[in-house]
Design an enzyme around this catalytic site. Structure first.
Site, short mmCIF file in Angstrom:
data_model
loop_
_atom_site.label_atom_id
_atom_site.label_comp_id
_atom_site.label_asym_id
_atom_site.label_seq_id
_atom_site.Cartn_x
_atom_site.Cartn_y
_atom_site.Cartn_z
N ASP A 40 0.87 -1.16 0.00
CA ASP A 40 0.00 0.00 0.00
C ASP A 40 0.92 1.23 0.00
OD1 ASP A 40 -3.20 0.58 1.63
OD2 ASP A 40 -2.08 1.79 0.18
C1 GLC Z 1 -4.33 4.29 0.12
C2 GLC Z 1 -5.24 3.11 0.38
C3 GLC Z 1 -5.28 2.12 -0.76
C4 GLC Z 1 -5.09 2.85 -2.08
C5 GLC Z 1 -3.67 3.40 -2.08
C6 GLC Z 1 -3.34 4.15 -3.37
O1 GLC Z 1 -3.67 4.69 1.28
O2 GLC Z 1 -5.05 2.38 1.58
O3 GLC Z 1 -6.53 1.43 -0.69
O4 GLC Z 1 -5.26 1.93 -3.16
O5 GLC Z 1 -3.43 4.25 -0.96
O6 GLC Z 1 -4.10 5.32 -3.44
#
Ligand code: GLC
Length: 746
Positions: free
Chosen positions: A268
Site C-alpha cells: 500500500d
Molecule cells: C491508500 C489506500 C489504498 C489505495 C492506495 C493508493 O492509502 O489504503 O486502498 O489503493 O493508498 O491510493
C-alpha cells in the site's frame, strides 16, 4: 510510437540484459506528483534522494489522469528508460470511472453477482479508454465494526458473500484475459485482515488467530485469487505485531505456496516505510536511517512483496545483495513477475493499450452504462421497514413533502471517485421531473452536520448554524401542511472512507432535531437513509413508518431512488452487514461463534437493556409484497462425502406485485474440533416470484460447503450433524428452525 515488441522468450532476453539497479527501479511506483499537469517530469524529491534517472527506471505510477498527460509521460518515459520499458498506469477506480456505480458496500447488498460483474466490465472499458490499466480494487476486507470508515469500500461482514462479490468483480474487470480489449488488471486489497482493526480505528492493531484468519478473513481475497486477479496489495496493519508488508507467513506460506498465487504483490502507499512507524526494523547502526529502511526493504522483499508504492527503499537492496544479506534471486523473481504482467497487458506491443479519446466520447456515461448503474443502484437499496405499506408513494400518499439535507445534494458518489460529481442529478430535480402527477414540496430543513459535530463539520464544511432555527421552522410548517413526509437523513459521503473512522455512528444531532420537530407535527414519515456504513438508527427506527437505505449510489442515484419510491422498481436489497442497536454493542455480526451461556437465562448478555441481537441482521431486507417461506426440505437426511443433498423451500408471494427475492442458504456445523459459527451463509439465489405465485428454491449441498479449518488449520469436513435452512435473512433461531442432515463416516 510503440515500445519494444517482446514475446515470452524475448522477455527473458530483455530481463537478462537488465542490471540489478534497473530491476530494482522497475519495482518502484513513484507518486504521480513527479509529473506536472502537462506530464513533464519535474518534481525530484531530493529529500528522498531519488533523481530523474531513478524515475526513468521506475515501472509504474498511480492516479495520474488525462490522456494527453498520460501520453506525454509515457512518450518521455519509454524514450528515457534504459530498456524503453513502458510505465504501467494504476488508479483507485473502485466503483466506476466516468459512470459511477453504487459504493461497494451498497453493491454487495444487491447480491446480484451478474450485475456487479457487469458494472466492473463497464468500469474496465471506461478506464482503459482513459489510459488506466490496473485498478486498486476489489477492496474486500471482511469487516464487523461499522465504526471503521472503509466499510463503504467493502462487501461487508460475510466470508461467502465477500468471496462471491470479489470473484465477480475480478471476472468483470479482467474479462476473458488481459490481452482482450478493454480489460484491466484487478489488484485485490488489502491483504490481510485490515478490516479487523481494533476499535474500528483505521490502521489499528489486528489480533486474529490463524484459525479465525482462515475461517473468516481470508475468504474475501480468495475470491479474487480464484478469479486469477493480476495483483494483490498489502495492508497497512500489523497482525500479531507483524506488519503485512513484511509478513512472510501471509505472502510466502499462504499466498504463494498454499494458494499457488503467481501474480504481483504491491505495497500500500508508503506501507514499506511506515513499518518504521510500527517500530519494525534494525536500528543497530546508530542514527543511520538508510540502514534502518534498508532492513525494512530486505524484510519486504524476503516476504515476497514485489512492488514498493510511494517510497523507494528497494533501491537500497543493491547494497544488501552486495553484502550477501539478500539473495538476488528474490529480486529476479519479483522483477520477472512484474515484466510478465506488463507483457500480459501487451504494453510492449503498445504502451497506450486501449487509450482512445475519440471512442471515449461515445462510451463514457453512455446510456448503456447508465442503465447498468441505474439497475444496480436500485438493487443496492435495502427496505428496512414499511409500516402500513406507506411505500411506494402514489395518490394514496396525498400531499408529500421532501425534506432534509440530501434533497438537493449532488455529493452522492461516495469515496474514491475520479470525476467530481458532474453527473449526479439531485433528488429534487428527478422528483420534479418524474412525479408531476403528485403534489410535492421541498425543504432542506437543516445542514447535514451542525455544531455538535463541530470537528467533522469544520473538516467537511457542512453547517448552516446561523440559519438552523429558521430552516427547521420552515420545514416543520411544510410537514404540518402535507400528508406524507419523505425525510432524507444520514451521514455525508465525506464521513466514510479511508481514515474516516467514527466513534459516534448515530444520525447527526442537527438532523435528529429536525426529525423530532417534524415528527411532532406529522407521524407519516418515510426516511431515506444516506450512509457508507451501518449507522445507529434506533431512534428514528422506533418512530418512522418506513426506512429505505439508499447508501451512496453514484451517477444514477436519484433516478433509482425515485424508481423505488414510485414502485416502478421493487426493493430487493439485503444487508451485507448487520445494523447494531447501538455503537456500544459493537462488534455485532450474525456468524458469531457458539459461546457459553448465550441461551436462557442469557447470562452472557448485557445486564442493562441491550441484548446481543442487532437492530437489523445480515441478509435482511423487505420488499413491497409479502413473502412466505415454507419449511426447508431435504432429499436425504444421511449422506456420504461423495454425495450431495438437495435442499429446497417454497416461497410464496402473497401480494399483488411481482418481486425478486434473494433466498439465502445457511448451514450450521453443530460439533467440530473448534467452536463454529451458529450459522454461515453458504449460498444465495435471486428468484423472480410473480404476484400470487409460489416458487421452489433449491440448493445442492456438497462436501466442499461443509469444510472448515480445524484445530490444526487443516481444511476438512468432519462426519456428524449439520443443520440447514433456506431463509430470507440470518435472523432466525438456529436452535429451533433448521433441518438436520448427517454426514456419515465413509
Ligand atoms: C491508500 C489506500 C489504498 C489505495 C492506495 C493508493 O492509502 O489504503 O486502498 O489503493 O493508498 O491510493
Amino acid at each position: 510510437m510503440g515500445g519494444i515488441t517482446v514475446t515470452e522468450e524475448k522477455l527473458i532476453k530483455l530481463f537478462n540484459s537488465m542490471t540489478l539497479e534497473e530491476k530494482l527501479g522497475e519495482l518502484w511506483q513513484p507518486m504521480n506528483r513527479v509529473y506536472d499537469e502537462n506530464g513533464v517530469l519535474t518534481y525530484i524529491d531530493v529529500k528522498a534522494n531519488y533523481s530523474k534517472e531513478d524515475i526513468y527506471r521506475s515501472g509504474s505510477t498511480l492516479n495520474l489522469f488525462g490522456t494527453d498527460r498520460l501520453r506525454a509521460v509515457q512518450d518521455d518515459h519509454v524514450k528515457n528508460n534504459p530498456h524503453h520499458i513502458p510505465l504501467l498506469y494504476m488508479a483507485d477506480i473502485i466503483h466506476g470511472y466516468a459512470t459511477v456505480f453504487p459504493n461497494p458496500i451498497a453493491q454487495s447488498c444487491s447480491f446480484d453477482l451478474e450485475l456487479i460483474k457487469e458494472s466492473a466490465r463497464v468500469t474496465a472499458k471506461e478506464s482503459t479508454l482513459a489510459g488506466i490499466n490496473v485498478t486498486f480494487f476489489p477492496m474486500i476486507d471482511i469487516v464487523r465494526d461499522p465504526r471503521w470508515g472503509r466499510v463503504v469500500e467493502s462487501a461487508g461482514e460475510d466470508p461467502y458473500l465477500a468471496y462471491s462479490v470479489c470473484r465477480a468483480l475480478v471476472e468483470g474487470l479482467q474479462g476473458d484475459g488481459l490481452d482482450k480489449p478493454y480489460t484491466m488488471a484487478a489488484c485485490v486489497k488489502h491483504f490481510a485482515g485490515y478490516g479487523a482493526a481494533e476499535g474500528g480505528r483505521d490502521y489499528n492493531t489486528v489480533e486474529l488467530t490463524e484459525n479465525t484468519l482462515r475461517n473468516v478473513y481470508l475468504w474475501g481475497y480468495k475470491g479474487g485469487i480464484d478469479a486469477d486477479a493480476a495483483m494483490i496489495m498489502t495492508s497497512y496493519n500489523e497482525m500479531g505485531g507483524i506488519p503485512s508488508t513484511c509478513n512472510k507467513h501471509l505472502f510466502r506460506d499462504i499466498l504463494r505456496d498454499e494458494w499457488g498465487y503467481k501474480g504481483v504483490v504491491i505495497t500500500d502507499l508508503f506501507a514499506l516505510s511506515s513499518m518504521a512507524t510500527h517500530g519494525i526494523g534494525d536500528d543497530s547502526e546508530e542514527d543511520d536511517t538508510d540502514y534502518l529502511y534498508r532492513s525494512l526493504a530486505e524484510k519486504a522483499m524476503t516476504a515476497g512483496i514485489d512492488i514498493e508504492m510511494g517510497s523507494h527503499h528497494y533501491k537500497k537492496l543493491a547494497l544488501s545483495v552486495a553484502e550477501g544479506k539478500l539473495d538476488e534471486k528474490l529480486i529476479d523473481e519479483a522483477c520477472l513477475r512484474w515484466l510478465k504482467l506488463k507483457n500480459k497487458l501487451g504494453l510492449f506491443e503498445n504502451p497506450y493499450r486501449f487509450t482512445d479519446d475519440e471512442k471515449a466520447k461515445d462510451v463514457m456515461l453512455c446510456d448503456e452504462h447508465k442503465d447498468v448503474a441505474r439497475r444496480l443502484a436500485a438493487e443496492s437499496c435495502v427496505l428496512l421497514k414499511n409500516e402500513e405499506n406507506i411505500l411506494p408513494l402514489g395518490r394514496q400518499s396525498g400531499k408529500i413533502a421532501m425534506i432534509g439535507p440530501f434533497v438537493e445534494s449532488e455529493r452522492l458518489n461516495g469515496s474514491w471517485v475520479i470525476h467530481v460529481a458532474d453527473s449526479v442529478r439531485t433528488l429534487r430535480t428527478v422528483t420534479e421531473q418524474r412525479c408531476s402527477d403528485l403534489e410535492i414540496c421541498f425543504a432542506k430543513g437543516c445542514s447535514a452536520l451542525g455544531r455538535e459535530q463541530a470537528r467533522e463539520s469544520k473538516r467537511f464544511g457542512y453547517t448552516d448554524e446561523e440559519h438552523r432555527e429558521e430552516m427547521i421552522r420552515e420545514a416543520v410548517e411544510i410537514a404540518r401542511s402535507v400528508d406524507t413526509v419523505v425525510l432524507t437523513l444520514g451521514e455525508i459521503s465525506e464521513q466514510a472512507g479511508e481514515a474516516k473512522s467514527r466513534s459516534n455512528i448515530c444520525i447527526p444531532d442537527v438532523q435528529l432535531e429536525l426529525f423530532d420537530r417534524v415528527y411532532e407535527v406529522n407521524k407519516k414519515i418515510v426516511v431515506l437513509l444516506y450512509n457508507g456504513r451501518p449507522l445507529d438508527i434506533s431512534y428514528i427506527n422506533d418512530r418512522a413508518k418506513a426506512i429505505l437505505d439508499v447508501w451512496y449510489l453514484g451517477t444514477m442515484m436519484n433516478d433509482a431512488v425515485v424508481d423505488l419510491l414510485l414502485g416502478e422498481k421493487m426493493p430487493s436489497g439485503k444487508l451485507s452487514m448487520s445494523f447494531p442497536k447501538t455503537v456500544a454493542q459493537i462488534p455485532v455480526y450474525y456468524n458469531h461463534l457458539r459461546t457459553d451461556h448465550r441461551v436462557e437465562p442469557y447470562w452472557s448478555e448485557y445486564i442493562d437493556d441491550c441484548n446481543s441481537e442487532p437492530l437489523y441482521p445480515f441478509g435482511y431486507g423487505l420488499t413491497y409484497t409479502e413473502l412466505s417461506y415454507g419449511e426447508t426440505a431435504v432429499d436425504k437426511t444421511h449422506f456420504k462425502t461423495d454425495e450431495t443433498v438437495t435442499v429446497s423451500c417454497d416461497i410464496a408471494n402473497l401480494g399483488d406485485r411481482d418481486c425478486t427475492e434473494t433466498a439465502e442458504l445457511y448451514i450450521t456445523d453443530r460439533f467440530a474440533s473448534v467452536a463454529r459459527p451458529v450459522k454461515e451463509l453458504k449460498g444465495f439465489k435471486r428468484v423472480y416470484i410473480p404476484a400470487g405465485k409460489t416458487v421452489t428454491v433449491t440448493f445442492e449441498i456438497n462436501i466442499e460447503m461443509l469444510k472448515y479449518y480445524n484445530e490444526n488449520n487443516e481444511y476438512v469436513a468432519d462426519p456428524g450433524s449439520f443443520y440447514v435452512k433456506i431463509a430470507r435473512d440470518s435472523g432466525f433461531d438456529e436452535g429451533k428452525e433448521m433441518t438436520r442432515i448427517f454426514l456419515t463416516k465413509d
